[in-house]
Design an enzyme around this catalytic site. Structure first.
Site, PDB file in Angstrom:
ATOM      1  N   ASN A 160       0.817  -1.228   0.000  1.00 28.44           N
ATOM      2  CA  ASN A 160       0.000   0.000   0.000  1.00 28.44           C
ATOM      3  C   ASN A 160       0.850   1.277   0.000  1.00 28.44           C
ATOM      4  O   ASN A 160       0.307   2.370   0.125  1.00 28.44           O
ATOM      5  CB  ASN A 160      -0.975  -0.006   1.188  1.00 28.44           C
ATOM      6  CG  ASN A 160      -0.300   0.172   2.535  1.00 28.44           C
ATOM      7  OD1 ASN A 160       0.910   0.389   2.603  1.00 28.44           O
ATOM      8  ND2 ASN A 160      -1.062   0.087   3.602  1.00 28.44           N
ATOM      9  N   LYS A 161       2.155   1.152  -0.147  1.00 29.95           N
ATOM     10  CA  LYS A 161       2.999   2.357  -0.121  1.00 29.95           C
ATOM     11  C   LYS A 161       3.047   3.003  -1.516  1.00 29.95           C
ATOM     12  O   LYS A 161       2.591   2.417  -2.490  1.00 29.95           O
ATOM     13  CB  LYS A 161       4.397   2.008   0.391  1.00 29.95           C
ATOM     14  CG  LYS A 161       4.380   1.486   1.839  1.00 29.95           C
ATOM     15  CD  LYS A 161       3.908   2.510   2.860  1.00 29.95           C
ATOM     16  CE  LYS A 161       3.369   1.915   4.142  1.00 29.95           C
ATOM     17  NZ  LYS A 161       4.345   1.621   5.163  1.00 29.95           N
ATOM     18  N   ILE A 162       3.620   4.177  -1.622  1.00 29.00           N
ATOM     19  CA  ILE A 162       3.563   4.937  -2.883  1.00 29.00           C
ATOM     20  C   ILE A 162       4.292   4.188  -3.996  1.00 29.00           C
ATOM     21  O   ILE A 162       3.841   4.153  -5.134  1.00 29.00           O
ATOM     22  CB  ILE A 162       4.106   6.366  -2.669  1.00 29.00           C
ATOM     23  CG1 ILE A 162       3.140   7.124  -1.750  1.00 29.00           C
ATOM     24  CG2 ILE A 162       4.267   7.101  -4.013  1.00 29.00           C
ATOM     25  CD1 ILE A 162       3.597   8.494  -1.338  1.00 29.00           C
TER      26      ILE A 162
END
Ligand code: PLP
Length: 412
Positions: free
Chosen positions: A223-225
């Site tokens: 879910n990180k950039i």
């Protein structure tokens, strides 16, 4: 045997009131179309999902075809170099995830039991745990209310002769006000290790996060950039930190002879397959940041006149990358509280997530920080949550979320 830390809400006193309700179940649903008397299918809008729109698959195929799928292979070095360049530093040390990036970076400092590391109470628990893994003691400070970041004035007040490091966390993609912290580091000989797990591409006074302190730690969780599925990286301009981190990452094998060890090392390596995905991701960093900033601007524009909501702040000196589009709900002005709003959104197929529960309210750290209070973090925990925030979010999805928030609001 290991026993879980016990803490019941009725032992928490006033603090029990800030602990969020259980997550509501999110289901796809059928929304009525008023003019036709029919219903249209509304799929779930997830709170976050990866965007693998570049060379990820081609690079993974190349890695598989080359037979280099473990933790040696050319994608690891390429990914380290490109990601370090994106942070405007010389060195990148890829590793298994963001949590071990933090542990590894702190381990290079040679922390001893009794050493203190100042962190914000309002963070994801990996920040505190990494300090604990080193046998050192986390010392907590509150956020400032304007940008929801670690408050440098409170950091100054918590420095003791035992303070060895400060870990500013760029929460939700907004940078911490770094200059006062860097000045404190200089003055007292304290290391500054950024937790930049949520802030790929963010900027402080025109300088990239990841290159602001002595070292920085990133996560590439799903879910990180940027994501590699699971993964992490230390970025630094400090050659000694980089060399120690590479060595400790790989069991601290010595240069003198194989199977000869002068430190307690770890196996915190990243695989070439993950790095192949990572290289495909980092090539798209600039466009991802643009998309996230455009999505956030659109949300904020549409939400402007909804009573009782605070949209995510951005300091004049900051470039926020909006890892998560976080808002707070004033129960009086909006008409219902945060938990009730989340339930109503879940009924409309919209997934959300509450803000972090501060470290001083965690069962596992309760005894350690008992009696300490941090009003800004507590208010954020009570009133804050984030809306769907994927890079790939469409204008239509943003409009559906905001329409739902308006429809649910009793005061509109
Ligand atoms: C995600 C995150 C981490 C941990 O990263 P993992 O890759 O999940 O181990 C650490 N700190 C912060 C602030 C995070 O958001």
């Amino acid at each position: 045997m290991l026993q879980p830390a016990q803490l019941f809400l009725d032992e928490m006193g006033e603090l029990a009131a800030i602990i969020p309700a259980k997550d509501p179940v999110v289901r796809a649903y059928y929304a009525p179309i008023p003019s036709f008397g029919e219903k249209s299918h509304q799929p779930i809008i997830p709170v976050c999902e990866p965007l693998l729109s570049g060379n990820e698959l081609a690079y993974v195929q190349e890695a598989v075809k080359s037979n280099w799928i473990s933790s040696a292979g050319s994608f690891i070095q390429s990914f380290e170099e490109q990601f370090a360049a994106a942070c405007a530093v010389r060195y990148g040390v890829a590793c298994a995830n963001g949590t071990v990036a933090l542990h590894l970076a702190l381990a290079t400092l040679g922390l001893q039991p009794g050493d203190e590391v100042i962190i914000p109470t309002f963070t994801m628990i990996a920040t505190a745990n990494a300090v604990t893994y080193c046998g050192a003691t986390p010392v907590l400070v509150d956020n400032e209310p304007a940008y929801w970041q670690m408050d440098p004035e409170q950091v100054a007040a918590k420095i003791t002769p035992r303070t060895k490091a400060i870990v500013p966390v760029h929460i939700y993609g907004h940078p911490v006000d770094m200059d006062p912290l860097l000045a404190l580091g200089q003055k007292h000989g304290i290391y500054i290790i950024e937790d930049a797990a949520e802030a790929h591409g963010a900027e402080y006074k025109g300088r990239r996060t990841g290159g602001l302190g002595d070292a920085a730690c990133f996560s590439f969780y799903g879910n990180k950039i940027l994501t590699t599925g699971e993964g992490g990286m230390i970025t630094t301009d400090n050659e000694e930190i980089a060399r120690l981190a590479w060595n400790l990452r790989d069991h601290a094998f010595s240069n003198e002879r194989h199977f000869w060890h002068r430190f307690i090392g770890f196996n915190y390596r990243m695989t070439n397959l993950q790095a192949a995905v990572g290289l495909g991701q980092v090539e798209q960093l600039e466009s991802f940041v643009k998309m996230r900033r455009a999505n956030a601007a659109y949300y904020s524009q549409l939400l402007r006149d909804v009573p009782g909501l605070t949209t995510p702040p951005e300091a004049a000196w900051a470039k926020n990358v909006f890892w998560m589009y976080g808002i707070t709900v004033d129960e009086q002005a909006y008409g219902i509280n945060r938990d009730a709003l989340r339930v109503a959104l879940a009924e409309r197929g919209i997934e959300t997530r509450t803000f972090f529960i501060p470290m001083h309210c965690q069962p596992v750290y309760w005894q350690q920080f008992k009696g300490q209070r941090f009003p800004v973090a507590e208010r954020l925990c009570r009133d804050g949550f984030y809306l769907p925030s994927a890079t790939s979010l469409t204008k239509k999805q943003i409009e559906r979320v905001v329409d739902a928030i308006r429809e649910i609001c009793p005061n509109l």
